[in-house]
Design a protein around this motif. Structure first.
Motif: not given
Lengths: 394, 394
Positions: A31-34, A310-313, A381-382, A384-388
């Motif tokens: 799915g595009a949103e994922n 920017r701040e979030l990322l 949403n991305a 958790p992926g960066f963290k793992t």
């Protein structure tokens, strides 16, 4: 049957196309949103409402020949005057329409100026990391792109190396600040030193060296940081500007060149850039949007939205252990990869449905570029992926 | 400091600029309404109302990212599909979006295709008289423009000479019908013979020769004359189209290339043209106008207005004793000068406040081009000058 040069281009691009196709497949499966696509510099913030207003006003008040007809290859005189006046007010310069050439975006403008200046074999210096298309723009005119290695401490230009790489064949230096891919703004101190080195080398070799400032991200700067206006620091400066990012109009292809009277052989450069616009097949910058931007010179996209991203990322990635300079402009984060191989890292990220571009594409391996001109939600949403990802690689 | 090639361009263009300045001076002295400027191919007929309607509809129904954002370098898929469908309906072809590449006008499209095909030294053949910019477009990629001498009997291509000028270095042939500067439409008989010669030479030399059809005037044809659709006559045909004249949109820079599956190495040509669009700095055809023209594929300027101009000018000039072929398309009349020196004739015409372009600019001395895309009144007012001029020279 295609040309030898284009054969190489087609071969190289098939790798990128394969990546793109894989991204599309991911979107189909998950799915595009994922799928978290941070690979493109396509503005995510809305075009200001002023643009629509300007279009409607133009359609209502000017006849069709005046909106859609040919004009001088350099653009409408009144549009160029309006731009000159706006620059003069902001930066205390003294330009008029003769210093402005309307272009088909910054990419069109850079091609026009390289066509204007370069003889085969002429060298153009740039600083890694840099926008990869410079390779093509310089090669189009048989020039040679000379790359100054990155200063990975703060991503300001490596001026010691630069000084040594200038030769009697150096025709131009191209810089890009706020920078793609790092988001770094070259400081006034940097610019003053850069200008000093270039002036000394001009004297030493008895040549003129043009400083080409590629500025599509000028209006995208954070924390009230000052982005120096380069014509005030170095006399042989030519500016390439684009409204693609400042007004979220990348598809419309509208920008301009500033060629000050102070540059070497100014009259010839202006005349040649006008002709190059014609003979390269641009003919002129799109006519309706010339009039549109003249009415929107004080409009600006919601930079605050990019700043939130920017701040979030930045805060999240550094808290996960990623190393990166906090960008002061543009909409990119240039992050050191936890493993040395940036291309391998991009493949691993893709397994988390995260699409990013390897630093190698910008002449700076060991890093990735994350384009955060996306929805805030996409970043959330991305994460958790960066963290793992970094946890798995530690 | 500008490049050697651009120095020559600037030098040559200063002659044209001097002519232009003189024209402006004439207008100042005698009043603009008393100067008859037939020198430019800038459409005089209004843009169809459908264009404005389309812009308003797009602004009202699509969000800003969908109107002004980046898309594939070849253009929006749905726009390319709409164009393919429209061509298929008109000419019984079988194209889809993959055969269409949106371009920054025809000039942009021709540069893209020459960049795609030409190695240095490759020859491109054209027929005199021809649009002078072909010289530049071919030279941009180090190609060699080979000129077939004019057939001044009826200005159909000189096919006997053509056949002898094809060599193993011939990479492409470029034709332009309806023709600038003659207004002649190449007949089906001509096209069949041309295709036959090219096929034979392909076999003889074991090469592929592309036929590039430059068609900005396709929709401007009179007397219900048929303008053959060339992909149906010769398999290696690539079409360059523009909406500049058919919709009076020259300033907006919007057109397309048709690359059929039948051309040699079709996949490579399509892929390379996509990349060439990017690396030449066009990036993509202007985005709003891609969507506009997709909504206006059946719209057309008032060709009847150009036809009135054609009838008035042709009938009057021939009654005065000028020799000229009655044009079947475009908005130009190509007239034999009563004295051999066409440049001298242009100077004499200027003394009557009439501005025209010498045939020499189109590789065909002894003629002038009169662009009749002007107000009907302008032609009426200029006729006494044309009459006196030929009387004085007889």
């Amino acid at each position: 049957m295609i040309s030898d040069k284009m054969q190489i281009q087609v071969k190289n691009s098939s790798v990128i196309r394969a990546m793109f196709e894989e991204g599309k497949k991911l979107a189909e499966v998950y799915g595009a949103e994922n799928v978290y696509d941070f690979s493109l510099g396509n503005p995510s913030v809305d075009t200001p409402e002023d643009v629509k207003k300007a279009i409607l006003e133009i359609l209502d008040t000017i006849d069709s020949a005046g909106i859609h007809g040919y004009m001088n290859n350099s653009g409408y005189e009144e549009v160029r005057d309006a731009i000159a006046k706006s620059i003069n007010e902001k930066y205390a310069t003294a330009f008029n329409h003769e210093n402005i050439i309307m272009t088909v975006g910054a990419a069109g403008g850079l091609n026009v100026i390289f066509k204007t200046l370069l003889n085969p074999g002429d060298e153009v210096i740039t600083f890694a990391p840099f926008f990869g298309e410079y390779r093509n723009y310089v090669a189009n005119y048989e020039g040679v792109l000379v790359i100054v290695p990155a200063n990975t401490t703060d991503f300001q230009p490596n001026l010691a190396a630069f000084s040594e790489q200038i030769t009697p064949r150096t025709k131009a230096v191209i810089i890009n600040s706020p920078n793609n891919p790092t988001g770094v703004v070259y400081s006034e101190e940097t610019i003053i030193k850069l200008a000093h080195i270039m002036r000394e080398k001009q004297k030493e070799f008895g040549i003129a060296i043009y400083l080409i400032s590629d500025e599509p991200y000028r209006e995208l700067a954070y924390d009230n940081i000052d982005v120096p206006y380069l014509t005030k620091y170095y006399e042989n400066t030519i500016i390439g500007y684009s409204f693609s990012k400042s007004l979220s109009l990348p598809g419309e292809r509208i920008g301009y060149l500033v060629i000050p009277n102070e540059v070497a052989d100014s009259e010839d450069v202006k005349a040649a850039a006008n002709i190059a616009t014609r003979i390269l097949g641009f003919v002129n910058a799109p006519s309706l949007f010339q009039r549109v931007i003249a009415r929107c010179l004080n409009a600006k996209v919601e930079v605050a939205a990019y700043n939130q991203n920017r701040e979030l990322l930045y805060n999240a990635l550094t808290s996960f252990g990623y190393e990166c300079i906090k960008p002061q402009g543009a909409f990119y984060l240039f992050v050191k990869t936890p493993i040395a191989d940036d291309i391998e890292f991009c493949s691993l990220a893709k397994q988390k449905n995260i699409l990013v571009v390897p630093g190698s594409s910008f002449g700076c391996p060991g890093y990735i570029r994350i384009a955060y001109c996306v929805a805030y939600k996409t970043i959330e949403n991305a994460l958790p992926g960066f963290k793992t990802l970094i946890a798995e690689l530690s």
